[in-house]
Design an enzyme around this catalytic site. Sequence first.
Site, PDB file in Angstrom:
ATOM      1  N   ASP A 195      -8.717  -0.355   1.859  1.00 57.24           N
ATOM      2  CA  ASP A 195      -9.114   0.484   0.324  1.00 57.24           C
ATOM      3  C   ASP A 195     -10.483   0.146  -0.371  1.00 57.24           C
ATOM      4  OD1 ASP A 195      -6.857   1.279   0.923  1.00 57.24           O
ATOM      5  OD2 ASP A 195      -5.586  -0.341  -1.000  1.00 57.24           O
ATOM      6  N   ASP A 232       0.750  -1.389   0.179  1.00 58.52           N
ATOM      7  CA  ASP A 232      -0.120  -0.006  -0.063  1.00 58.52           C
ATOM      8  C   ASP A 232       0.619   1.011  -0.410  1.00 58.52           C
ATOM      9  OD1 ASP A 232      -2.652   1.292   0.546  1.00 58.52           O
ATOM     10  OD2 ASP A 232      -1.863   1.798   2.026  1.00 58.52           O
ATOM     11  N   THR A 252      -2.957   4.469  -4.119  1.00 55.79           N
ATOM     12  CA  THR A 252      -2.330   5.661  -3.447  1.00 55.79           C
ATOM     13  C   THR A 252      -0.809   5.349  -3.953  1.00 55.79           C
ATOM     14  OG1 THR A 252      -1.549   4.151  -1.412  1.00 55.79           O
ATOM     15  CG2 THR A 252      -3.349   5.958  -1.278  1.00 55.79           C
ATOM     16  N   THR A 253      -0.420   4.773  -4.770  1.00 51.75           N
ATOM     17  CA  THR A 253       0.528   4.062  -5.654  1.00 51.75           C
ATOM     18  C   THR A 253       0.831   5.046  -6.641  1.00 51.75           C
ATOM     19  OG1 THR A 253       0.263   1.944  -3.894  1.00 51.75           O
ATOM     20  CG2 THR A 253       2.268   2.426  -6.065  1.00 51.75           C
TER      21      THR A 253
END
Lengths: 527, 534
Positions: B399, B69, B102-103
């Site tokens: 997520d 994550d 988020t990546t």
Amino acid sequence: MAAARLLKDEATEEKGDRARMASFIGAMAIADLVKTTLGPKGMDKILQSTGRGRNVTVTNDGATILKSLHIDNPAAKVLVDISKVQDDEVGDGTTSVVVLAGELLREAEKLVNQKIHPMTIIAGYRMAAECARNALLLKAKDNKQDPDKFKSDLMKIAMTTLSSKILSQDKEHFAKLAVDAVLRLKGSTNLESIQIIKKAGGSLKDSFLDEGFVLDKKIGIGQPKRIENAKILVANTAMDTDKVKIYGARVRVDSMAKVAEIEGAEKEKMKQKVQKIIAHGINCFVNRQLIYNFPEELFADAGILAIEHADFDGIERLALVTGGEIASTFDNPESVKLGHCKLIEEIMIGEDKLIHFSGVEMGQACTVVLRGASSHVLDEAERSLHDALCVLSQTVNDSRVLLGGGWPEMVMAKEVDELARKTPGKKSHAIEAFSRSLQAIPTIIADNAGLDSAELISQLRAEHHKDTTSAGINIISGGVGDMDKLGVSESFKVKQAVLLSATEAAEMILRVDEIITCAPRKREDRM
Amino acid sequence: MALAFDEYGRPFIIIKEQEQKARLRGLEAQKANISAGKAVARILRTSLGPKGMDKMLQSPDGDVIITNDGATILEQMDVDNQIAKLMVELSRSQDYEIGDGTTGVVVLAGALLEQAEKLLERGIHPVRISEGYEMASKLAVDHLESISQKFEFSVTNIEPLVQTCMTTLSSKIVNRCKRALAEIAVKAVLAVAALERKDVNLELIKVEGKVGGKLEDTELIYGILVDKDMSHPQMPKRIEDANIAILTCPFEPPKPKTKHKIDIDTVEKFQTLRQQELNYFDDMVQKCKDVGATLVICQWGFDDEANHLLMHRNLPAVRWVGGVELELIAIATGGRIVPRFQELTTEKLGKAGLVREKSFGTTKDRMLYIEHCANSRAVTIFIRGNKMMIEETKRSLHDALCVARNLIRNNSIVYGGGSAEISCAIAVEAAADRYPGVEQYAIRSFAEALDSIPMALAENSGLPRIDTLTAVKSQQIKENNPYCGIDCNDVGTNNMREQNVFETLIGKQQQILLATQVVKMILKIDDVITPAEY
């Protein structure tokens, strides 16, 4: 340039192959460390603590060894963690799970060196684990319906578990002890009601299972040493000076006479409390907290056996065993449930006096008294017995049973091999590797016993090519033997947990391609 | 330079101790910043996509975290560089706002910076680059809107939602049971969602983990799970149709907040005080009993005597329940949190169909299940597995929950697998030629930066990146089909619509907007002053 200084001082970052290498090596090192303890002829380890006293522990329990290690390698920590989980969940197989995970990673490393992507290996491992689990499910036997057979299954499992421990000399004795204890629980996995008391002296063979309850306490002076048909009040109340609990209260006096008066009142209060307790019509009073001399004397006068400062577990267990409730107020004696037992007496084990409650109402609890030459032996015996008890209590709930002695591994390996042949693509290499890792377990067991593992494993494989076989390694004779006849059994639940958690751990480590280590937190120096 | 002169011509120093400070200026500063940003993006690049790898992080205390994550990696990384911290912030704000991607947002920002560096070398002014990026990001966001699809689901038909959550989960280690977890996540979100208001309060979903068992044992509980057991070992372990009194006052004698003293100077006083004390406990228990409570949940501890009285009067009780849990219990059971015994009334009791205690494994861990509550709007997801798995599963489920929530808020989706980025890149590229001026270059660079996401996806999946990207791009243009993406799982088709790989529209839009903003901010910096190490 600034790019080089992305992280804080002392924080390190390892990438790609280097990271993978670091985690493989760490994990394998841990696996190799506990490898030699596997199996009935596995060796023990001495652990010396760094704390004060340099205490020494001798053990071959995987979880205990790993728990005591100071490890810096993050991948190794993953393995320690799964071994802990295995211990919490099923209690046994803590070494196997680490060794299997280590072997899986060893095979994975070879594959990675052949330029197979870790994700492909993971996919293969997953398929293989699923297939192996199904193979186990098919082969597991369930004897729940037949109580006699079930009991003999339990016996076998207990013997197999114990045979790799220090208790192996007297494994029959202890297996019987453990099975009896667990059967008393009637399906609950709450091992709290089995109390283990360790007393140095005598030999391991002198250990026994007591149906009643043994409390490691002394009876107060001047109080009866033996009570028949005891009525027991189990309490958790202050029997020292009863404090006033209202906040802010304090004693303020202006003369010595007043002090004496207040003291008198306090005494009176305690006396009343004792009277109330006595009014329950009891002849034994067990308190969790201290009993001061004054109330103790009052109890002695009333001919009541008063036991102070039994720890919390002891109290709960005693309440459970005798069927009484733990009381803290004593105003309505008629509605407090008292505990009962046929006989309370002081017994001597070795040189210590213990209080023995026998003929108790609830049959669930029991006490195992372990005897042995030294405290190290006793500690190890307790751990071994704990393992056996855990496995048994889990087996009572999930009564499926497998054979032991490397049999389940070979069965799984065979099925997984089949799968590898059927699967197209690079995944099949990984599946094959999985089967090799499974076979490594019997290999290690044989190696540890000083047997010719290569020869034995090939024989076993040939045996297992037939459809129904119960061949495994017979450590005693050093050949291939019929596990069914030898009575070597293992619990299905343990094996399944080993298989799944080892795969999970291997997968977790394989997925990593970068290790970032933060700077260790500095101890704040005081000036 | 840091020396100035006042009106009398006397020199004075603006920045103290010149030689002890490192200072970068102009182009050099921008380049240093860009390379720091790129370095962060490079770390995350390999975590992108279903075949992305994990990172192992060792915290200062020696704990190990394994995750992929993006937000978690960056948060734990102990970053020292200022620009790198900006990137961390970037991923955090994506996490707060959307919860997923988020990546991706960091990788995109890294690519934008990389392109900006090339433009800077050509001598284009950073502000012009920023403006170009801004225009391009507007174009991309509008384009996303146009290729997005509305996406129909209802309480009975949750399949589309499950599919979307599966896309999110497939890049995590839990993808072994992604189907089960996705269903859990969707059911949990639907249970707490206010569909007419299109809002979901994720705080009503509690994610609890307990070491042991296996991931498959993870379950959704329509109720609350409290990691506590009954205060007295002999209280009943199972209560049906419980009326729950939720208290925030301890079963102890009151402690007035004003400072006071009670002086005991006579025996009588001592005795009255004692009597009073006894009455306190009796009163408290009686009050609970009077209003008809069959279970007491208390935020504070109990006195031994009170504990026994409770047990004696057959009133099970739980003590030391945390504030958050207490609130959840109150919401779930429809009860009111009562701060004083005097205020306890029957209406304020919560109701639950079943309260039971359950023990786990070989250790004496027990947990309390409160189920079949009056108001089933609070749910708990209970994860099993080993410690690291639980942590990672918690993050992954977070997520998935966020994705499900976003879909309920706004049911537009775009297709994943890099297809949306490629489509945007084509659109932006085409639009670039229409802009006169230097911005044209920046817009074109933006398109190229967008390509880097599918490229990273392809790379992580072990595909030849340029070949794959160009093939997909030409296919999109040829077939005029914006749903072609990278076939990461080797399924055989690169039509993401057939593969059921969805992402939320707002998630993607937010990624582009946030990344652009941060890049603009970084480009505007032309002077970096760092205090020297001391």
